[in-house]
Motif scaffolding. Structure first.
Motif, mmCIF file in Angstrom:
data_model
loop_
_atom_site.group_PDB
_atom_site.id
_atom_site.type_symbol
_atom_site.label_atom_id
_atom_site.label_comp_id
_atom_site.label_asym_id
_atom_site.label_seq_id
_atom_site.Cartn_x
_atom_site.Cartn_y
_atom_site.Cartn_z
ATOM 1 N N PRO A 28 0.985 -1.260 -0.427
ATOM 2 C CA PRO A 28 -0.333 0.412 0.393
ATOM 3 C C PRO A 28 1.202 1.342 0.234
ATOM 4 O O PRO A 28 0.580 2.615 -0.493
ATOM 5 C CB PRO A 28 -0.957 -0.359 1.850
ATOM 6 N N GLY A 32 0.774 4.144 -2.110
ATOM 7 C CA GLY A 32 0.006 5.700 -2.351
ATOM 8 C C GLY A 32 1.982 6.264 -2.896
ATOM 9 O O GLY A 32 1.031 7.315 -3.064
ATOM 10 N N LYS A 75 -10.042 -9.254 -3.693
ATOM 11 C CA LYS A 75 -10.000 -8.291 -2.850
ATOM 12 C C LYS A 75 -10.552 -8.488 -1.286
ATOM 13 O O LYS A 75 -11.090 -9.681 -1.280
ATOM 14 C CB LYS A 75 -11.396 -6.906 -3.099
ATOM 15 N N LYS A 77 -9.953 -8.991 2.986
ATOM 16 C CA LYS A 77 -10.826 -7.696 4.331
ATOM 17 C C LYS A 77 -9.491 -7.425 4.825
ATOM 18 O O LYS A 77 -8.645 -7.987 5.317
ATOM 19 C CB LYS A 77 -11.530 -8.915 5.080
ATOM 20 N N VAL A 79 -6.463 -5.598 3.418
ATOM 21 C CA VAL A 79 -5.539 -5.627 2.427
ATOM 22 C C VAL A 79 -6.096 -3.951 1.458
ATOM 23 O O VAL A 79 -7.219 -5.117 0.611
ATOM 24 C CB VAL A 79 -5.446 -6.821 1.572
ATOM 25 N N GLU A 80 -5.274 -3.738 1.586
ATOM 26 C CA GLU A 80 -5.834 -2.589 0.717
ATOM 27 C C GLU A 80 -5.600 -2.347 -1.339
ATOM 28 O O GLU A 80 -6.542 -1.624 -1.901
ATOM 29 C CB GLU A 80 -5.085 -0.975 1.159
ATOM 30 N N VAL A 81 -4.262 -3.152 -0.840
ATOM 31 C CA VAL A 81 -3.929 -3.685 -3.123
ATOM 32 C C VAL A 81 -4.918 -5.284 -3.098
ATOM 33 O O VAL A 81 -5.112 -5.819 -2.440
ATOM 34 C CB VAL A 81 -2.889 -3.866 -2.491
ATOM 35 N N ASP A 252 4.490 0.367 10.019
ATOM 36 C CA ASP A 252 2.536 0.744 9.451
ATOM 37 C C ASP A 252 2.069 1.180 11.035
ATOM 38 O O ASP A 252 1.739 1.411 11.696
ATOM 39 C CB ASP A 252 1.581 -0.737 9.892
#
Ligand code: ADP
Length: 481
Positions: A28, A32, A75, A77, A79-81, A252
């Motif tokens: 992520p 960004g 997708k 849960k 996890v952004e990517v 993080d």
């Protein structure tokens, strides 16, 4: 730029150590910065439980003996990517640890399980998903080590490859028979390619074939080129020195920040530390130690083994106990260490609290409630717990090794004067040296004002991922030429 990360762990879905934290945060952070980033992981039970159906990219009836297999783009849960999951119940649908069976032995078919991971990564690199073809395949640790090898040995057009060593001590070594079983060319079973002292080495394969190699701190990048820490691969790493860089891991702070940590009784920050006292009291209660606000509490959250130097900790415990301090330890690993710490807790129940096992919530409370976090590792590629400790105002007490050496500043008189001190660093891997450092920490703890000053410096350190991600991006750009 499209980058595919390949790894066996991914926080928050599957974690046994720092590898998972890195995979949860680096992709992520790269996203960004505008990098189109995806992650490929095996479909362990907690992974498949966290995803909805997604798009089926590929199916097979017999993936290296694992039976039915399919690759899904999902997708997941938390996890952004986007995530590619290699679903193959025959290989991955097992309870417990990704690597070990119930007796603590490696799963007997690990070569097929992780051979499959590297193989499918290579196929993705060659365009298996017509909608998304990576420019870079970035493999992590031995479990993904075959990906660069499959790509290079195939000889066709391929993406560039990067291999990150999170720990050189784990190499994925298997008998020669695995070469054929995994469809690797027998002629590549050479000392300068796949072979490591008569065995197939997954990490060796990655190190031989990846375009670039990274590891997780600058000091460790140097250490592994020497015989002592080179784990038999130092000559190869020296040979590849121009392609090897150390990039220290980030933290993080979305997960590890006492100002917003749901596992603490009360949030706290450098400006208002009242919540830290509350966390200390909660920790002492949770682990069964007496409520002693003025006793220095040393916390340990670690796999229990000799690399981590926990035998030294066991031997140095009497010093802490004599100084009126307390130890809180959470971890699991070598039986003799587990038993040793449990025996200490029985002998000195007022001073030693031990929890054997894995407990994410307690690991946060230990960071929040401890005055010191000890990481006495003999070898430590980067280390994350000391970085978390800084932010939680728990001064790290570490051996001068790998990433520990790069991230903690010893509280010498001059470093304290200059406002640079953040913790305690000792050199020799001996119980005596660790005991001295524990003694120093306990003495300084009694000097509340100085302690508070060091705590402020520690909590102000910024090891966020954006800076680390920018270093990876620069490396990708360089690699793509
Ligand atoms: P390594 O990857 O070598 O185990 P790191 O310091 O890089 O060491 O990362 C360890 C990670 O695993 C940290 O996030 C730490 O909090 C976590 N961890 C280790 N042992 C436990 C445990 N028993 N329970 C919960 N978390 C743990």
């Amino acid at each position: 730029m499209r980058v595919l990360h390949v790894a066996s762990e991914l926080y928050p879905l599957i974690k046994t150590g720092g590898l998972a934290d890195v995979l949860g945060a680096l992709p992520p952070a790269l996203a960004g910065l505008g990098v189109d980033t995806r992650v490929l992981v095996p479909g362990y039970p907690p992974v498949t439980a966290a995803v909805r159906d997604g798009k089926a990219v590929w199916t097979d009836r017999f993936l290296f003996g694992g039976g039915e297999a399919r690759l899904r783009l999902v997708k997941a849960k938390g996890v952004e990517v986007p995530v590619y999951v290699l679903d193959c119940p025959g290989h991955y649908d097992r309870p417990g640890n990704p690597y070990l069976d119930f007796d603590g032995k490696d799963w007997a078919d690990n070569e097929q399980r992780f051979g499959a991971l590297g193989w499918i990564a290579a196929r993705l690199g060659q365009g298996l998903d017509p909608d998304w073809r990576p420019d870079i395949v970035h493999a992590h640790d031995w479990q993904a080590g075959l990906a660069p090898a499959y790509l290079a040995l195939d000889g066709g057009p391929r993406p560039r490859t990067v291999l990150t060593i999170h720990n050189l001590a784990y190499q994925g070594l298997f008998p020669y028979a695995a070469v054929e079983r995994l469809g690797l060319p027998a002629e590549a079973f050479r000392y300068d390619a796949l072979e490591f002292y008569g065995q197939l080495g997954f990490l060796k394969a990655g190190l031989s074939f990846a375009d670039r190699i990274t590891t997780v701190s600058r000091t460790y990048a140097k250490e592994i080129q020497g015989e002592e820490q080179g784990c038999g691969l130092d000559a190869l790493l020296r040979h590849r020195a121009d392609d090897l860089v150390g990039i220290v891991n980030g933290v993080d702070y979305g997960v590890w920040d006492p100002a917003g940590d749901p596992h603490l009784p009360k949030p706290f920050s450098a400006r208002d530390l009242k919540g830290k006292a509350a966390a200390k009291a909660a920790l002492q209660k949770a682990i069964g130690l007496p409520d002693a606000p003025d006793a220095p509490v040393i916390g340990v959250v670690s796999r229990l083994n000799v690399h981590k130097g926990l035998d030294l900790m066991l031997a140095a415990l009497p010093t802490l106990i004599r100084a009126g301090g307390q130890l809180v330890l959470l971890g699991s690993g070598d039986t003799d260490l587990e038993e040793g710490f449990q025996a200490m807790a029985r002998t000195a129940p007022e001073s030693v609290g031990v929890r054997i096992g894995y407990d994410e919530a307690l690991s946060h409370l230990i960071q929040g409630g401890s005055d010191v976090i000890a990481v006495p590792s003999r070898s430590e590629p980067c280390g994350l717990t000391q970085l978390y400790a800084l932010r939680y105002g728990a001064l790290p007490l570490v051996r001068k090794a790998g990433g520990l050496a790069d991230t903690v500043v010893d509280s010498t008189a001059s470093a304290i004067d200059k406002g640079k001190a953040t913790g305690f660093v000792f050199r020799a891997a001996s119980a005596a040296a660790l005991s001295r450092a524990i003694g120093r920490a306990c003495d300084l703890y009694a000097d509340k004002e100085t302690w508070a000053g060091i705590q402020q410096t520690a909590m102000a350190q910024d090891f966020g991922w954006p800076a680390a991600a920018r270093n990876y991006l620069a490396l990708y750009r360089e690699t793509l030429g």
